[in-house]
Design an enzyme around this catalytic site. Structure first.
Site, PDB file in Angstrom:
ATOM      1  N   ASP A 263       0.822  -1.200   0.000  1.00 40.07           N
ATOM      2  CA  ASP A 263       0.000   0.000   0.000  1.00 40.07           C
ATOM      3  C   ASP A 263       0.864   1.261   0.000  1.00 40.07           C
ATOM      4  O   ASP A 263       1.857   1.350   0.724  1.00 40.07           O
ATOM      5  CB  ASP A 263      -0.898  -0.008   1.249  1.00 40.07           C
ATOM      6  CG  ASP A 263      -1.838   1.170   1.298  1.00 40.07           C
ATOM      7  OD1 ASP A 263      -2.818   1.167   0.536  1.00 40.07           O
ATOM      8  OD2 ASP A 263      -1.579   2.101   2.083  1.00 40.07           O
TER       9      ASP A 263
ATOM     10  N   GLU B  88      12.644 -16.460  -1.917  1.00 41.37           N
ATOM     11  CA  GLU B  88      12.962 -17.589  -1.029  1.00 41.37           C
ATOM     12  C   GLU B  88      11.765 -18.520  -0.856  1.00 41.37           C
ATOM     13  O   GLU B  88      11.932 -19.708  -0.582  1.00 41.37           O
ATOM     14  CB  GLU B  88      13.387 -17.081   0.347  1.00 41.37           C
ATOM     15  CG  GLU B  88      14.708 -16.330   0.393  1.00 41.37           C
ATOM     16  CD  GLU B  88      15.025 -15.884   1.817  1.00 41.37           C
ATOM     17  OE1 GLU B  88      14.531 -16.544   2.766  1.00 41.37           O
ATOM     18  OE2 GLU B  88      15.734 -14.879   1.980  1.00 41.37           O
TER      19      GLU B  88
END
Length: 549
Positions: free
Chosen positions: A214, A269
């Protein structure tokens, strides 16, 4: 067959691609989706109970707006604990149950992350404001006053007034680009970045599949504290002090890209994690492309092109999509016609008497765009903007700028699940906002039972998009765009699909020389490929043709 709409049910033709590329994502605003405990406010168990509806639509993922611990001054975008669930929404166990149910239904889960600011009740800020030497003293943006005691810069907040508030404890001003209770984080500080990445890891470990970041271009400020220059007169109406400046120094710092690279490294990851940036403002297009370029940054950026447009025209559509051509190294766009901050599209783009027909055309156009598409809750029902009287307003921006700012509350009204007076099946209590009489008639149960409803059409179109590689992943070319007619072509290695759209309430002539041979995949409002030679496209008519290649 009803002539208002038809959609082919051909077998899927897509191959293996990353789940998020070309995805349809369903935005859930938790306060207004479904209330499970009768307090009038939607919650996580309520979401879980209604995920079957979302899965039936044929979307790929949900995006859940903030549910974190918060004083709710900005309804969850003022976070007091990044790793906690606010009690009005439930518990972490409720969140885990929601994720598990979504995954059972084949839905990915994305959530908001609000990193540019926190609530002033966050423990980090409580520590930072104590003095100038504590371990978190530099976690927020603090500055001394000018010699005359006035704020350090002329920066203005989005919600009105100076972007600085005096704090007597430190005898300094703190920065807030939004509400004064939303202090700005100092993301130049590596410790702050580490803490935010730790938050992201917390949710990834709980099974989250993606993030919407955001207000990402507000993440960093100009350390030299230079004043913003005045904005030139561009003819647009200015309703807030914020509108009178070019926002050069309080946002859009070039080092934001370096933090984005850290975000991408972390997400990599965990495999196929989807990241999308929310970027608004004067430099939005430039920043969106910088934040998504290549393979080292975010996957996509969330465009504002359609969210605040007061009308939808072929040329406007052509201009918006032209910013995101299919070229190497350029990011992947994400589009929305509606969200929790923007007025409902059917209330902006057509007259009330045209809403049913226009809603069908809009659904087909949306399913035809290149990029990801985000369906805002209730959009599949054709919900319209509810007029909220001043005494019932909850939106702090609308209250502060009344009556010049259109209330965001009108697009945040509760989902109508069943046709009944008052609460529409959203709650057993009193809803926090009125559902709206017009929207009660558009309830889910009524539209599920009607084979010709906008809900069932939207479901068919989303599945058509998912199952056809040209619609989900193909190139996007505008073949024709005048005042009324739009013709597009989507092409993948396996398939070519042309789309024809009449965005006017009058019948229009087919554009000459643009119709070839093919199979009609979908049609709304009486449009037919058999009329392509010498006939007209009906009012708000639209159709998709799989071309022979």
């Amino acid at each position: 067959m009803n002539t208002s709409a038809s959609v082919s049910s051909a077998a899927p033709k897509t191959g293996a691609v990353p789940w998020w590329r070309g995805a349809a994502i369903y935005q859930i605003y938790p306060r207004s989706f479904c209330d499970s405990n009768g307090d009038g406010i939607g919650d996580l168990p309520g979401i879980t109970s209604r995920l079957d509806h979302v899965a039936r639509l044929g979307v790929d993922a949900i995006w859940v707006s903030p549910f974190f611990t918060s004083p709710m001054k900005d309804f969850g975008y003022d976070v007091a604990d990044y790793c906690g669930v606010d009690p009005i929404f439930g518990t972490l166990a409720d969140f885990d149950a929601m994720v598990a149910r979504a995954h059972e239904l084949g839905l990915k889960v994305t959530i908001d992350q609000v990193y540019a600011h926190t609530s002033d009740l966050h423990p980090w800020f409580a520590e930072s404001r104590q003095d100038r030497t504590n371990p978190k003293a530099d976690w927020y943006v603090w500055a001394d006053p000018k010699p005359d005691g006035s704020p350090p810069t002329n920066w203005q907040s989005v919600f009105g007034g100076p972007a600085w508030t005096w704090d007597a404890r430190r005898r300094q001003y703190f920065l807030h680009n939004f509400l004064s209770c939303q202090p700005q984080m100092n993301a130049h500080n590596p410790q702050v970045q580490d803490a935010l990445l730790g938050v992201m890891r917390f949710w990834l470990d709980r099974g989250v599949d993606g993030f919407r970041l955001d207000a990402l271009n507000f993440l960093m400020h100009d350390a030299e504290m230079r004043d913003n220059p005045p904005a030139p007169d561009d003819g647009r109406r200015k309703t807030r002090p914020f509108d009178f400046q070019l926002k050069i120094f309080n946002q859009s710092h070039p080092d934001i890209v370096k933090f984005i690279q850290r975000v991408r490294n972390l997400c990599d990851e965990y495999g196929a994690v989807f990241t999308v940036a929310e970027v608004g403002g004067d430099l939005a297009e430039t920043e969106m492309k910088a934040y998504t370029a290549g393979e080292e940054h975010l996957n996509s950026a969330y465009g504002f092109d359609f969210l605040y447009a007061d009308k939808l025209t072929p040329k406007f559509i052509a201009q918006a999509v032209a910013h995101w051509p299919d070229v190497p190294g350029l990011g992947w766009p994400t589009w929305a016609f509606e969200n929790h901050d923007a007025p409902r599209a059917l209330s902006r783009w057509c007259a009330p008497e045209h809403r049913e027909a226009f809603g069908r055309l809009k659904a087909m156009l949306f399913a035809s765009l290149r990029g990801n598409i985000i369906v805002y809750q209730g959009e599949e029902l054709g919900l319209t903007q509810v007029d909220i009287p001043f005494e019932q307003l909850q939106d702090p921006e609308a209250i502060a700028n009344w009556p010049l700012t259109l209330s965001r509350d009108g697009a945040r009204t509760p989902m109508p699940w069943v046709v009944q007076s008052g609460e529409g099946g959203f709650t057993m209590g009193v809803p926090w906002l009125p559902v709206g009489e017009d929207n009660l008639a558009r309830a889910v149960d009524r539209q599920e039972a009607d084979p010709h409803s906008l809900l069932n059409l939207t479901t068919a179109l989303l599945r058509l998009r998912r199952d056809n590689p040209a619609l989900r992943l193909g190139t996007f070319d505008v073949l024709y765009a005048d005042e009324y007619i739009l013709v597009i072509r989507r092409v993948s290695a396996q398939q070519s699909i042309a789309g024809y759209f009449n965005l006017s309430p009058e019948p229009r002539d087919w554009p000459q020389g643009l119709t070839g041979e093919g199979e009609q995949l979908a049609s709304v409002n009486g449009a037919s490929f058999t009329d392509a030679h010498g006939g007209q496209i009906p009012p708000f008519g639209a159709l998709l043709i799989e071309e022979r290649i």
